[in-house]
Enzyme design. Structure first.
Site, short mmCIF file in Angstrom:
data_model
loop_
_atom_site.label_atom_id
_atom_site.label_comp_id
_atom_site.label_asym_id
_atom_site.label_seq_id
_atom_site.Cartn_x
_atom_site.Cartn_y
_atom_site.Cartn_z
CB ALA A 220 -0.76 0.21 1.20
CE LYS A 264 -1.24 20.55 -4.68
NZ LYS A 264 -1.91 21.56 -5.34
CB CYS A 273 5.57 5.02 6.21
SG CYS A 273 5.01 4.75 7.92
CD GLN A 275 14.40 7.19 1.39
OE1 GLN A 275 14.02 8.34 1.04
NE2 GLN A 275 15.62 6.92 2.25
C1 UDX Z 1 1.77 7.24 4.83
C2 UDX Z 1 0.60 6.61 4.37
O1 UDX Z 1 -0.15 7.43 3.71
C3 UDX Z 1 -0.10 5.68 5.66
O2 UDX Z 1 -1.32 4.90 5.04
C4 UDX Z 1 0.99 4.75 6.45
O3 UDX Z 1 0.51 4.22 7.53
C5 UDX Z 1 2.14 5.64 6.55
O4 UDX Z 1 2.68 6.32 5.69
P1 UDX Z 1 2.21 9.45 6.02
O5 UDX Z 1 3.76 9.15 5.88
O6 UDX Z 1 1.98 9.75 7.74
O7 UDX Z 1 1.36 8.22 5.79
O8 UDX Z 1 1.78 10.98 5.29
P2 UDX Z 1 1.08 10.66 3.74
O9 UDX Z 1 -0.24 11.60 3.92
O10 UDX Z 1 1.15 9.69 3.00
O11 UDX Z 1 2.27 11.82 3.14
C6 UDX Z 1 3.65 11.28 2.86
C7 UDX Z 1 4.41 12.31 2.05
O12 UDX Z 1 3.84 12.46 0.59
C8 UDX Z 1 4.56 13.64 2.46
O13 UDX Z 1 5.75 14.21 2.51
C9 UDX Z 1 3.46 14.51 1.68
O14 UDX Z 1 3.66 15.59 1.73
C10 UDX Z 1 3.55 13.60 0.33
N1 UDX Z 1 2.46 13.77 -0.52
C11 UDX Z 1 1.28 13.19 -0.39
C12 UDX Z 1 2.81 14.40 -1.59
O15 UDX Z 1 3.84 15.04 -2.30
N2 UDX Z 1 1.70 14.54 -2.72
C13 UDX Z 1 0.64 13.75 -2.49
O16 UDX Z 1 -0.48 13.95 -3.07
C14 UDX Z 1 0.27 13.34 -1.26
#
Ligand code: UDX
Ligand code: ADP
Length: 461
Positions: A220, A264, A273, A275
């Protein structure tokens, strides 16, 4: 009364078990940690992590059926169900360094359970772990426990995202419980499902084998991160062609087979998580002699690194090819909005690039403490303490941070950055005043009218 103990009071264990206590008044939940300072903070008015809605949940049940304690053994002794939510960082040295997960904390927590327990326990793997960890935990428990004590192992990966953890926990898309496919395994699965069923509809509680459950968590996260790297790869094409990445993402997201979320474009993904889990998947694929599969997933991380360095290069190029001795304001240091967490934050990499060019950095983030920024930057991989002292300053206000700087670089999508008085900001900056939007959140037309030179990821200048 069912008794739950959670080993590890971090970003996962803390909110998850607090919500269990909140939703299950008939269950006693004790969260324990080796770090007594962290436990003291959980017992104070100043919780150790910032998460919208968490304060209210903790206040409602702390002392009622939610307890935080540094007495790990007592927690283990009393519990029927034990969550293991300890940290699993990427290994820094030895076999698999840079890819494999360091399972030392999981192993030591498991050994402790085996040593201390005097009654049967259901042990639940909650930390994100590589496939087969449950199997190792079972072997450790069986080899080290007193005679005749039964342990059942479940995998119950957590899918909450930071910044929306409480909402995610209150209303999860699904709860996943993996177990051995034996009558005892099914019984343990049912015991945990009964806890979640206090507030999660039964049809959202899904069960499967241990391996599928462990792999689903890695999969996931890999699929989510892959979407971001895909849209970031498109952002580079947009900048070169004149297409707008937000428009492209919108058009693609309307296809119901694709969907609008996680498209986005950004300066790159961060967090504890994505990486780590992809590198785990890469390592797993290599160990299974699947080099093509490993290479495929590795590219998601490579693209993320490329996006960060591409953005750093853009800043340098636009500032007349040098930022030496120039002053840059960095808006946002957390890896995403609504969290104070900085693990793998793209801001760390960006500031590293800027410091290598000898720029002066003014940092403002609404939730990240100065001590955390210092810890992240005074790291052998990033900067020396001397570099930090002479070239980095942390501010409490975005207006102060932007005073006399040549450029503002927006690295976290905090809502407050959308509504600052940019005329006031502009007037206090060196000219020409540049602003680089690494999150596509600013009103660029308005900023250009004020006089800013504006650069946005995924859009031509
Ligand atoms: C993630 C997973 O979403 C979650 O289900 C899992 O349990 C843990 O890892 P998290 O790392 O807390 O959660 O935040 P997430 O909202 O997934 O964002 C991760 C990174 O991706 C952030 O740096 C965010 O800014 C970036 N991101 C997210 C984008 O650059 N574009 C997007 O459209 C969405
Ligand atoms: P995560 O984001 O996965 O929750 P954190 O680093 O925020 O990771 O939290 C993990 C917590 O687990 C830390 O507070 C750490 O002190 C704690 N911990 C590590 N090993 C053990 C152990 N054997 N028993 C109890 N707590 C532990």
């Amino acid at each position: 009364m069912t008794k739950i103990c959670c080993l590890g009071a971090g970003y996962v264990g803390g909110p998850t078990c607090a919500v269990i206590a909140y939703k299950c008044p008939d269950v006693q939940v004790t969260i324990v940690d080796l770090n007594a300072e962290r436990i003291a903070a959980w017992n104070s008015d100043e919780l150790p992590i910032f998460e919208p809605g968490l304060d209210e949940v903790v206040k409602a049940c702390r002392g009622r059926n939610l307890f935080f304690s540094a007495d790990v053994d007592k927690g283990i002794l009393e519990a029927d169900l034990i969550f293991v939510s300890v940290n699993t960082p990427t290994k820094k040295s030895g076999v698999g360094a840079g890819f494999a997960a360091d399972l030392a904390y999981v192993e030591s927590a498991t050994r402790r359970i085996a040593r201390v327990a005097t009654t049967p326990k259901i042990v639940i793997e909650k930390s994100t772990v590589p496939c087969r960890t449950a199997e190792s935990m079972r072997a450790i428990l069986e080899a080290n426990s007193r005679q005749n004590i039964r342990f059942d192992i479940l995998s119950n990966p957590e899918f909450l995202a930071e910044g929306t953890a409480i909402a995610d926990l209150m209303n999860p898309d699904r709860v996943l419980i993996g177990s051995l496919q034996t009558p005892e395994g099914f019984a343990a699965q049912k015991a945990l499902a009964d806890v979640y069923a206090h507030w999660v509809p039964r049809e959202k509680i899904i069960t499967m084998g241990l391996w599928s459950s462990e792999l689903s968590k890695l999969a996931a996260n890999a699929l989510l991160a892959q979407r971001i790297s895909s849209v970031n790869a498109l952002s580079a094409i947009c900048e070169a062609t004149g297409a707008d990445v937000d428009e492209v993402a919108y058009a693609c997201g309307l296809d119901s087979r694709i969907g609008p979320k996680f498209l986005k474009a950004s300066v790159g993904f961060g967090g504890s998580c994505f990486q780590k889990d992809i590198l785990n998947l890469v390592y797993l694929s290599e160990s299974l002699h699947l080099p093509e599969v490993a290479e495929y997933w590795k590219q998601v991380v490579t693209m993320n690194e490329y996006q960060k360095s591409r953005f750093a290069e853009l800043v340098i190029r636009r500032l007349f090819n040098t930022i030496t001795n120039k002053h840059l304001a960095v808006f946002g240091f957390a890896f995403k909005k609504n969290t104070g967490d900085t693990r793998e934050s793209p801001a760390i990499t960006l500031v590293k690039h800027f410091l290598q060019e000898k720029a002066h950095i003014h940092i403002y983030d609404p939730k990240v403490e100065e001590s955390q920024i210092e810890l992240d930057l005074c790291n052998p991989d990033v900067a020396t303490p001397e570099q930090y002292k002479s070239h980095v300053k942390v501010y409490n206000s975005p207006y102060e941070a932007a005073k006399d700087v040549d450029a503002i670089v927006v690295l976290t999508e905090w809502d407050e950055f959308k509504t600052l008085d940019y005329r006031k900001v502009f007037n206090s900056m060196n000219k020409p005043a540049f602003i680089f939007d690494g999150r596509l959140i600013l009103d660029t037309q308005k900023l250009r009218k004020i006089g800013f030179q504006v650069e946005v990821i995924g859009r031509q200048a």
